[in-house]
Design an enzyme around this catalytic site. Structure first.
Site, PDB file in Angstrom:
ATOM      1  N   ASP A   1      -5.284  31.843  59.087  1.00 26.96           N
ATOM      2  CA  ASP A   1      -5.567  33.404  59.193  1.00 26.96           C
ATOM      3  C   ASP A   1      -5.447  33.953  57.870  1.00 26.96           C
ATOM      4  O   ASP A   1      -4.426  34.143  57.287  1.00 26.96           O
ATOM      5  CB  ASP A   1      -4.857  34.149  60.019  1.00 26.96           C
ATOM      6  CG  ASP A   1      -4.544  33.516  61.462  1.00 26.96           C
ATOM      7  OD1 ASP A   1      -3.620  32.556  61.399  1.00 26.96           O
ATOM      8  OD2 ASP A   1      -5.151  33.879  62.413  1.00 26.96           O
TER       9      ASP A   1
ATOM     10  N   ASP B   1     -10.150  35.720  69.664  1.00 25.93           N
ATOM     11  CA  ASP B   1      -9.044  35.435  68.946  1.00 25.93           C
ATOM     12  C   ASP B   1      -8.237  36.832  69.110  1.00 25.93           C
ATOM     13  O   ASP B   1      -8.633  37.973  68.893  1.00 25.93           O
ATOM     14  CB  ASP B   1      -9.297  35.393  67.491  1.00 25.93           C
ATOM     15  CG  ASP B   1      -8.246  35.213  66.466  1.00 25.93           C
ATOM     16  OD1 ASP B   1      -8.451  35.028  65.358  1.00 25.93           O
ATOM     17  OD2 ASP B   1      -7.093  35.337  66.968  1.00 25.93           O
TER      18      ASP B   1
HETATM   19  C1  DX5 Z   1      -4.695  38.288  63.623  1.00 20.32           C
HETATM   20  C2  DX5 Z   1      -5.017  36.892  63.788  1.00 20.32           C
HETATM   21  C3  DX5 Z   1      -5.172  36.269  65.020  1.00 20.32           C
HETATM   22  C4  DX5 Z   1      -3.697  36.121  65.604  1.00 20.32           C
HETATM   23  C5  DX5 Z   1      -3.543  36.160  66.779  1.00 20.32           C
HETATM   24  O1  DX5 Z   1      -5.718  39.075  63.000  1.00 20.32           O
HETATM   25  O2  DX5 Z   1      -6.338  36.727  63.313  1.00 20.32           O
HETATM   26  O3  DX5 Z   1      -5.668  34.884  64.730  1.00 20.32           O
HETATM   27  O4  DX5 Z   1      -2.964  35.213  64.672  1.00 20.32           O
HETATM   28  O5  DX5 Z   1      -2.183  36.142  67.149  1.00 20.32           O
HETATM   29  P1  DX5 Z   1      -1.970  36.051  68.669  1.00 20.32           P
HETATM   30  O6  DX5 Z   1      -2.492  35.094  69.404  1.00 20.32           O
HETATM   31  O7  DX5 Z   1      -0.393  36.208  68.542  1.00 20.32           O
HETATM   32  O8  DX5 Z   1      -2.716  37.353  69.210  1.00 20.32           O
END
Ligand code: DX5
Length: 217
Positions: A34, A174
């Site tokens: 990320d 996501d």
């Molecule tokens: C936040 C990231 C996501 C995040 C998802 O913008 O791009 O990929 O890590 O995290 P969770 O699964 O905890 O919502």
């Protein structure tokens, strides 16, 4: 086959290599890195150096999710760092077709992400050029948020748009993916599920968390 894609945002960075190997051993299909620049999203995280480091720890395909402005300036950098899939955001690519061609010219799979407020039909004309379309089910920037339920119909609409054209690019989701929301996004039409806090939640082992998610879908 539904793919689980742990995002390392929620990993323990004091032992990132171990956490990467744990998800690989637990059967994850890919890993997402990320990348955030503090401009496109209100957080600053990691860059090509982390892609290079993760690349040395696993054989899994790596996705570089570029939550950054001017991603076109960094495609070759992330390609060289070892990303297999490079995902840019629709909202910061006025010349999206050119950026997708740039990713493909670098020998990588091309993905585009849309935020919750961006309608899926904005992708309509780019669908033939996509290897992956990422429907953000939270507002990007931080892990641990709740999935926005109004994003579910977007997944279905996107799957219908692809089927209508006889295209079958990956639909990835996501944000807020856990054992409760995973079956909902799969039912809606997603085939790649990114999960951060549900995998690296520290209440259980990574393997147990991945298995729990797998059982839910
Ligand atoms: C936040 C990231 C996501 C995040 C998802 O913008 O791009 O990929 O890590 O995290 P969770 O699964 O905890 O919502």
């Amino acid at each position: 086959m539904i793919g689980l894609v742990p995002s390392i945002l929620s990993a323990d960075f004091t032992r990132l290599g171990e956490q990467v190997r744990e998800v690989e051993q637990a059967g994850a299909e890919r890993i997402q890195i990320d990348v955030m620049d503090g401009h496109f999203v209100p957080n600053i995280t990691m860059g090509p150096m982390v892609v290079e480091a993760v690349r040395r720890c696993t054989q899994l395909p790596l996705e570089a999710h570029l939550m950054i402005t001017n991603p076109q300036e960094y495609i070759e950098t992330f390609a060289r760092a070892g990303a297999d899939v490079i995902i840019v955001h629709y909202e910061v690519c006025p010349h999206l077709h050119r950026v997708l061609m740039q990713i493909k010219a670098a020998g990588k799979q091309a993905g585009v992400a849309i935020n919750p407020s961006t309608p899926v039909f904005m992708l309509e004309d780019m669908l033939p050029f996509l290897d992956l379309a990422l429907v953000m089910t939270i507002n990007p920037g931080f892990g641990g948020q709740e999935l926005i339920p109004e994003t579910l119909p977007k997944i279905t609409r996107l799957r219908e748009m692809l089927q209508l054209r006889g295209l079958n690019c990956d639909i990835e989701v996501d944000g807020g993916i856990n054992e409760e929301t995973a079956p909902k996004v799969v039912k809606a039409g997603a085939n790649l599920l990114v999960a951060g806090s549900a995998v690296y939640n520290n209440k259980e082992s990574v393997a147990a968390a991945i298995n729990r998610l797998r059982r839910a879908i």
